[in-house]
Design a protein around this motif. Structure first.
Motif, mmCIF file in Angstrom:
data_model
loop_
_atom_site.group_PDB
_atom_site.id
_atom_site.type_symbol
_atom_site.label_atom_id
_atom_site.label_comp_id
_atom_site.label_asym_id
_atom_site.label_seq_id
_atom_site.Cartn_x
_atom_site.Cartn_y
_atom_site.Cartn_z
ATOM 1 N N ALA A 22 0.812 -1.226 0.000
ATOM 2 C CA ALA A 22 0.000 0.000 0.000
ATOM 3 C C ALA A 22 0.841 1.270 0.000
ATOM 4 N N HIS A 23 1.997 1.255 0.665
ATOM 5 C CA HIS A 23 2.786 2.492 0.741
ATOM 6 C C HIS A 23 3.370 2.905 -0.613
ATOM 7 N N LEU A 24 3.366 2.014 -1.602
ATOM 8 C CA LEU A 24 3.833 2.384 -2.936
ATOM 9 C C LEU A 24 2.710 2.948 -3.808
ATOM 10 N N LEU A 25 1.486 2.825 -3.349
ATOM 11 C CA LEU A 25 0.340 3.271 -4.132
ATOM 12 C C LEU A 25 0.071 4.752 -3.866
ATOM 13 N N PRO A 26 -0.598 5.409 -4.812
ATOM 14 C CA PRO A 26 -0.882 6.834 -4.612
ATOM 15 C C PRO A 26 -1.967 7.054 -3.570
ATOM 16 N N THR A 27 -2.074 8.300 -3.157
ATOM 17 C CA THR A 27 -3.221 8.725 -2.361
ATOM 18 C C THR A 27 -4.247 9.288 -3.348
ATOM 19 N N TYR A 28 -5.406 9.617 -2.856
ATOM 20 C CA TYR A 28 -6.507 10.024 -3.737
ATOM 21 C C TYR A 28 -7.139 11.313 -3.249
ATOM 22 N N GLY A 29 -7.162 12.311 -4.138
ATOM 23 C CA GLY A 29 -7.828 13.564 -3.838
ATOM 24 C C GLY A 29 -7.014 14.568 -3.051
ATOM 25 N N ARG A 30 -5.883 14.157 -2.530
ATOM 26 C CA ARG A 30 -5.033 15.060 -1.737
ATOM 27 C C ARG A 30 -3.601 14.552 -1.755
ATOM 28 N N THR A 31 -2.689 15.460 -1.530
ATOM 29 C CA THR A 31 -1.284 15.073 -1.477
ATOM 30 C C THR A 31 -0.860 14.810 -0.030
ATOM 31 N N GLU A 32 0.075 13.903 0.117
ATOM 32 C CA GLU A 32 0.763 13.732 1.397
ATOM 33 C C GLU A 32 2.098 14.454 1.342
ATOM 34 N N ASP A 33 2.378 15.072 0.176
ATOM 35 C CA ASP A 33 3.659 15.716 -0.069
ATOM 36 C C ASP A 33 4.735 14.628 -0.030
ATOM 37 N N GLY A 34 5.976 14.952 0.165
ATOM 38 C CA GLY A 34 7.033 13.958 0.279
ATOM 39 C C GLY A 34 7.233 13.109 -0.962
ATOM 40 N N ALA A 35 6.770 13.567 -2.112
ATOM 41 C CA ALA A 35 6.931 12.890 -3.410
ATOM 42 C C ALA A 35 6.077 11.638 -3.569
ATOM 43 N N ARG A 36 5.139 11.408 -2.663
ATOM 44 C CA ARG A 36 4.206 10.299 -2.868
ATOM 45 C C ARG A 36 3.130 10.774 -3.849
ATOM 46 N N PRO A 37 2.958 10.076 -4.957
ATOM 47 C CA PRO A 37 1.969 10.509 -5.949
ATOM 48 C C PRO A 37 0.553 10.497 -5.384
ATOM 49 N N HIS A 38 -0.277 11.334 -5.988
ATOM 50 C CA HIS A 38 -1.704 11.292 -5.685
ATOM 51 C C HIS A 38 -2.487 11.454 -6.981
ATOM 52 N N VAL A 39 -3.750 11.069 -6.915
ATOM 53 C CA VAL A 39 -4.643 11.116 -8.071
ATOM 54 C C VAL A 39 -5.753 12.114 -7.783
#
Length: 135
Positions: A22-39
């Motif tokens: 799960a930690h490699l998957l994006p977040t959705y609707g918002r960023t967590e910043d830290g270069a983790r992608p989001h959709v």
């Protein structure tokens, strides 16, 4: 157009096929910043976004779900392939041999077109920067 929830369900389904945590998957609707992608999804389409330290580094916008999923899994499979290469490194061999092969294999398991597309991208990299025997 799929909702964020529907996209998440599809991403999680595909992630399970290649064993992506799960930690490699994006977040959705918002960023967590830290270069983790989001959709994000809006009237312009699907957005694959990478934000680091408050700066938007990447934004790919498309109305094609397959393109969005490719962008997500290109990054996910690169991370998986990097870990695989680190634990299976062949001394004296260009690390990209194992990494590229693993990534193409993982993408191909999800979509043969994605694997072919990534193989072409790797071929372009290798034409500019060929494999070198380290021995």
């Amino acid at each position: 157009m799929l909702t964020l929830s529907e996209i998440r369900d599809e991403v999680e389904r595909l992630a399970a096929l290649v064993g992506a945590p799960a930690h490699l998957l994006p977040t959705y609707g918002r960023t967590e910043d830290g270069a983790r992608p989001h959709v994000e999804v809006d009237s312009r389409g699907y957005h694959y976004v990478v934000v680091e330290r408050g700066n938007e580094l990447t934004r790919v916008t498309t109305d094609d779900l397959d393109e969005l999923l490719f962008n997500i899994f290109e990054a996910v499979t690169f991370s998986l392939a990097t870990r695989h290469e680190l634990t299976h490194r062949v001394e004296g061999q260009d690390f990209r041999r194992l990494l590229f092969g693993r990534q193409v294999g993982l993408l191909s398991a999800l979509s043969p077109r994605w694997g072919e597309r990534e193989a072409l991208s790797h071929d372009a990299v290798l034409r500019r920067h060929p494999f070198k025997d380290q021995r």
